[in-house]
Design a protein around this motif. Sequence first.
Motif, PDB file in Angstrom:
ATOM      1  N   SER A 122      -5.116   5.975  -5.400  1.00 21.86           N
ATOM      2  CA  SER A 122      -6.208   6.740  -5.955  1.00 21.86           C
ATOM      3  C   SER A 122      -6.367   8.054  -5.369  1.00 21.86           C
ATOM      4  O   SER A 122      -5.715   8.495  -4.192  1.00 21.86           O
ATOM      5  N   LEU A 123      -7.177   9.043  -6.186  1.00 26.34           N
ATOM      6  CA  LEU A 123      -7.400  10.176  -5.692  1.00 26.34           C
ATOM      7  C   LEU A 123      -8.200  10.360  -4.278  1.00 26.34           C
ATOM      8  O   LEU A 123      -7.926  11.353  -3.532  1.00 26.34           O
ATOM      9  N   VAL A 124      -9.097   9.503  -4.063  1.00 26.66           N
ATOM     10  CA  VAL A 124      -9.536   9.389  -2.959  1.00 26.66           C
ATOM     11  C   VAL A 124      -9.420   7.959  -2.392  1.00 26.66           C
ATOM     12  O   VAL A 124      -9.801   6.997  -2.641  1.00 26.66           O
ATOM     13  N   ARG A 125      -9.086   8.058  -1.239  1.00 24.78           N
ATOM     14  CA  ARG A 125      -8.803   6.620  -0.394  1.00 24.78           C
ATOM     15  C   ARG A 125      -9.988   6.093   0.375  1.00 24.78           C
ATOM     16  O   ARG A 125     -10.462   6.900   1.015  1.00 24.78           O
ATOM     17  N   LEU A 126     -10.494   5.218  -0.011  1.00 30.57           N
ATOM     18  CA  LEU A 126     -11.702   4.426   0.494  1.00 30.57           C
ATOM     19  C   LEU A 126     -11.500   3.058   0.964  1.00 30.57           C
ATOM     20  O   LEU A 126     -10.363   2.526   0.689  1.00 30.57           O
ATOM     21  N   PRO A 127     -12.277   2.673   1.904  1.00 26.75           N
ATOM     22  CA  PRO A 127     -12.019   1.019   2.432  1.00 26.75           C
ATOM     23  C   PRO A 127     -11.998   0.096   1.300  1.00 26.75           C
ATOM     24  O   PRO A 127     -12.651   0.558   0.191  1.00 26.75           O
ATOM     25  N   ASP A 128     -11.356  -0.919   1.270  1.00 20.99           N
ATOM     26  CA  ASP A 128     -11.311  -1.772   0.212  1.00 20.99           C
ATOM     27  C   ASP A 128     -12.862  -2.318  -0.160  1.00 20.99           C
ATOM     28  O   ASP A 128     -13.122  -2.389  -1.355  1.00 20.99           O
ATOM     29  N   GLU A 129     -13.823  -2.351   0.825  1.00 19.71           N
ATOM     30  CA  GLU A 129     -15.113  -2.679   0.600  1.00 19.71           C
ATOM     31  C   GLU A 129     -15.868  -1.922  -0.330  1.00 19.71           C
ATOM     32  O   GLU A 129     -16.599  -2.243  -1.331  1.00 19.71           O
ATOM     33  N   MET A 130     -15.792  -0.614  -0.171  1.00 16.09           N
ATOM     34  CA  MET A 130     -16.417   0.446  -0.864  1.00 16.09           C
ATOM     35  C   MET A 130     -15.660   0.527  -2.234  1.00 16.09           C
ATOM     36  O   MET A 130     -16.226   0.664  -3.259  1.00 16.09           O
ATOM     37  N   ARG A 131     -14.228   0.423  -2.419  1.00 17.94           N
ATOM     38  CA  ARG A 131     -13.700   0.206  -3.653  1.00 17.94           C
ATOM     39  C   ARG A 131     -14.273  -0.896  -4.534  1.00 17.94           C
ATOM     40  O   ARG A 131     -14.357  -0.862  -5.788  1.00 17.94           O
ATOM     41  N   ARG A 132     -14.260  -2.015  -3.825  1.00 16.48           N
ATOM     42  CA  ARG A 132     -15.028  -3.245  -4.688  1.00 16.48           C
ATOM     43  C   ARG A 132     -16.347  -3.010  -5.192  1.00 16.48           C
ATOM     44  O   ARG A 132     -16.661  -3.337  -6.403  1.00 16.48           O
ATOM     45  N   LEU A 133     -17.190  -2.327  -4.331  1.00 13.05           N
ATOM     46  CA  LEU A 133     -18.588  -2.291  -4.750  1.00 13.05           C
ATOM     47  C   LEU A 133     -18.449  -1.090  -5.883  1.00 13.05           C
ATOM     48  O   LEU A 133     -19.203  -1.115  -6.998  1.00 13.05           O
ATOM     49  N   LEU A 134     -17.657  -0.256  -5.800  1.00 16.44           N
ATOM     50  CA  LEU A 134     -17.514   0.840  -7.213  1.00 16.44           C
ATOM     51  C   LEU A 134     -16.889   0.260  -8.312  1.00 16.44           C
ATOM     52  O   LEU A 134     -17.183   0.594  -9.481  1.00 16.44           O
ATOM     53  N   TYR A 135     -15.876  -0.618  -8.175  1.00 18.00           N
ATOM     54  CA  TYR A 135     -15.291  -1.259  -9.424  1.00 18.00           C
ATOM     55  C   TYR A 135     -16.557  -2.326  -9.970  1.00 18.00           C
ATOM     56  O   TYR A 135     -16.747  -2.161 -11.070  1.00 18.00           O
ATOM     57  N   LEU A 136     -17.461  -2.876  -8.854  1.00 18.62           N
ATOM     58  CA  LEU A 136     -18.229  -3.543  -9.576  1.00 18.62           C
ATOM     59  C   LEU A 136     -19.586  -2.854 -10.311  1.00 18.62           C
ATOM     60  O   LEU A 136     -19.968  -3.242 -11.418  1.00 18.62           O
ATOM     61  N   ALA A 137     -19.710  -1.893  -9.767  1.00 19.73           N
ATOM     62  CA  ALA A 137     -20.890  -1.073 -10.174  1.00 19.73           C
ATOM     63  C   ALA A 137     -20.185  -0.330 -11.795  1.00 19.73           C
ATOM     64  O   ALA A 137     -21.179  -0.337 -12.754  1.00 19.73           O
ATOM     65  N   SER A 138     -18.975   0.160 -11.578  1.00 20.46           N
ATOM     66  CA  SER A 138     -18.533   0.812 -12.922  1.00 20.46           C
ATOM     67  C   SER A 138     -18.439  -0.355 -14.010  1.00 20.46           C
ATOM     68  O   SER A 138     -18.963   0.078 -15.171  1.00 20.46           O
ATOM     69  N   ALA A 139     -17.988  -1.395 -13.597  1.00 14.37           N
ATOM     70  CA  ALA A 139     -17.742  -2.630 -14.770  1.00 14.37           C
ATOM     71  C   ALA A 139     -19.051  -2.877 -15.446  1.00 14.37           C
ATOM     72  O   ALA A 139     -19.430  -3.323 -16.459  1.00 14.37           O
ATOM     73  N   THR A 140     -20.194  -3.044 -14.198  1.00 17.74           N
ATOM     74  CA  THR A 140     -21.743  -3.181 -14.763  1.00 17.74           C
ATOM     75  C   THR A 140     -22.075  -2.145 -15.808  1.00 17.74           C
ATOM     76  O   THR A 140     -22.474  -2.456 -16.608  1.00 17.74           O
ATOM     77  N   LEU A 141     -21.742  -0.959 -15.419  1.00 17.38           N
ATOM     78  CA  LEU A 141     -22.421   0.179 -16.211  1.00 17.38           C
ATOM     79  C   LEU A 141     -21.762   0.078 -17.704  1.00 17.38           C
ATOM     80  O   LEU A 141     -22.289   0.368 -18.514  1.00 17.38           O
ATOM     81  N   ILE A 142     -20.390  -0.463 -17.602  1.00 16.21           N
ATOM     82  CA  ILE A 142     -19.768  -0.659 -18.943  1.00 16.21           C
ATOM     83  C   ILE A 142     -20.363  -1.407 -19.866  1.00 16.21           C
ATOM     84  O   ILE A 142     -20.623  -1.305 -21.258  1.00 16.21           O
ATOM     85  N   GLN A 143     -20.753  -2.726 -19.358  1.00 15.04           N
ATOM     86  CA  GLN A 143     -21.128  -3.859 -19.907  1.00 15.04           C
ATOM     87  C   GLN A 143     -22.580  -3.046 -20.595  1.00 15.04           C
ATOM     88  O   GLN A 143     -22.959  -3.493 -21.764  1.00 15.04           O
ATOM     89  N   ILE A 144     -23.630  -2.270 -19.697  1.00 12.43           N
ATOM     90  CA  ILE A 144     -24.701  -1.661 -20.267  1.00 12.43           C
ATOM     91  C   ILE A 144     -24.237  -0.714 -21.520  1.00 12.43           C
ATOM     92  O   ILE A 144     -25.186  -0.708 -22.407  1.00 12.43           O
ATOM     93  N   GLY A 145     -23.340  -0.155 -21.239  1.00  8.68           N
ATOM     94  CA  GLY A 145     -22.726   0.923 -22.183  1.00  8.68           C
ATOM     95  C   GLY A 145     -22.462   0.231 -23.619  1.00  8.68           C
ATOM     96  O   GLY A 145     -22.625   0.757 -24.560  1.00  8.68           O
ATOM     97  N   ILE A 146     -21.777  -0.901 -23.472  1.00  8.40           N
ATOM     98  CA  ILE A 146     -21.259  -1.434 -24.567  1.00  8.40           C
ATOM     99  C   ILE A 146     -22.195  -2.298 -25.379  1.00  8.40           C
ATOM    100  O   ILE A 146     -22.293  -2.298 -26.610  1.00  8.40           O
ATOM    101  N   PHE A 147     -23.114  -2.854 -24.580  1.00  5.60           N
ATOM    102  CA  PHE A 147     -24.360  -3.420 -25.386  1.00  5.60           C
ATOM    103  C   PHE A 147     -25.302  -2.379 -25.999  1.00  5.60           C
ATOM    104  O   PHE A 147     -25.806  -2.721 -27.070  1.00  5.60           O
TER     105      PHE A 147
END
Length: 412
Positions: free
Chosen positions: A315-340
């Motif tokens: 990735s462009l920015v190397r982050l700990p796995d915990e932070m990446r998982r949190l950002l993945y979860l936030a991105s997927a949740t925002l996408i669900q809001i956007g699709i709805f």
Amino acid sequence: MQDLAQQLSTVLQQVSGYIYPNEVELQWGLLVVVYPYITGLVAGAFILASLERVFNVKEVEPTYRLALLTALAFLLIAPLPLLLHLGHPERSFEIFLTPNLHSAMAMFGFVYAWYLTVVLLLEIWFDYRKDLVLWARNERGLRKWIHLILTLGATDLSEKSVSFDHKAVRFITIIGIPSAFLLHGYVGFIFGSVKANPWWSSVLIPVVFLFSAIVSGIALVLIIYLLTGLVRRSLEMACLDKLATFLFYALIVDFSLEVLDFIHRLYEAEESIKILSTLISTRLFLSLVVLQALAGTLLPLICLAVVSPVFGSRSLVRLPDEMRRLLYLASATLIQIGIFSTRWNVVIGGQLFSKSLRGLTVYKMDLMGLEGFFVSVLLLAAPFVLLYIFVKILPPWKEEATPGIPDHAPGD
């Protein structure tokens, strides 16, 4: 009389321009928004499952069965919003007895029956058959009888029989991909074929609906896999990274198509350009600009581009796995809001302006009643309850697969 005068005053404040009396009240409400959103999740989850079986993407293998069960859970709930909206669900069987081949809406029953029985149920059964037989042999009590009944008497575990199961799964998945496109694409076809409405009339709407469905399905499975993996303490970052990568690419295509569709609508709008501009800048500013475009599309795109390995092995920015998982979860949740919000803007937005193209109204969402907020929330929550039951009966996790027979037949 005072209450009636107050209600009339409220209606007049909500209406601007020239609105006919029969245009003040919207005919399609929140339930019709929920319906295409749920069917999109079904199609998207199945497309994700096909990546492993058809396109041999091994990184997403841990989500294959989970995606199938997710698609089944949401598919079983998919017709309920329409049935509640129509008001007489007991009459729904009549579309099979007296079919109208000229009605796209009426043909949904046949598409739904095909996708449920021939595609999803058959694929799940063939994929689980070996495990069902071995589970029934090794278990006791109620679970033993449930798994034994689900085998449908097919208990042959020879190499030839297991090899046939895997070939059948691959074949069903191949025919299931266009079936998934048909299941959700026809919804966009219904809106896009309404030529009298400049907000709906577009040949790109079915395609936009399809790609937004793929985006929402991948995002949903990513959320479920991430949360269940954290609970079970069994999470493969390689699988999450691959899911995030596919989600990023699908979101790029979906966003490009939506921009192209929006430009196409404005270009052919002619005399309706003024009312559409007013609609976007007033009634749909929050749902279209803020929720769909900014929070539901651009922000997740930037986040996934920075965090996930979309441009290479890192990735462009190397982050700990915990932070990446949190950002993945936030991105997927925002996408669900956007699709709805996308579904909201299409269904509700297309009814907010007058046929005279001179006035706007508003949609007042009820809290109670069959078409109210709470019923819609229950419909959105029901698939997760079904999914929990399915996971208990048919565990999708790789570590719970039965030993003794390989997952894939030799040469498969």
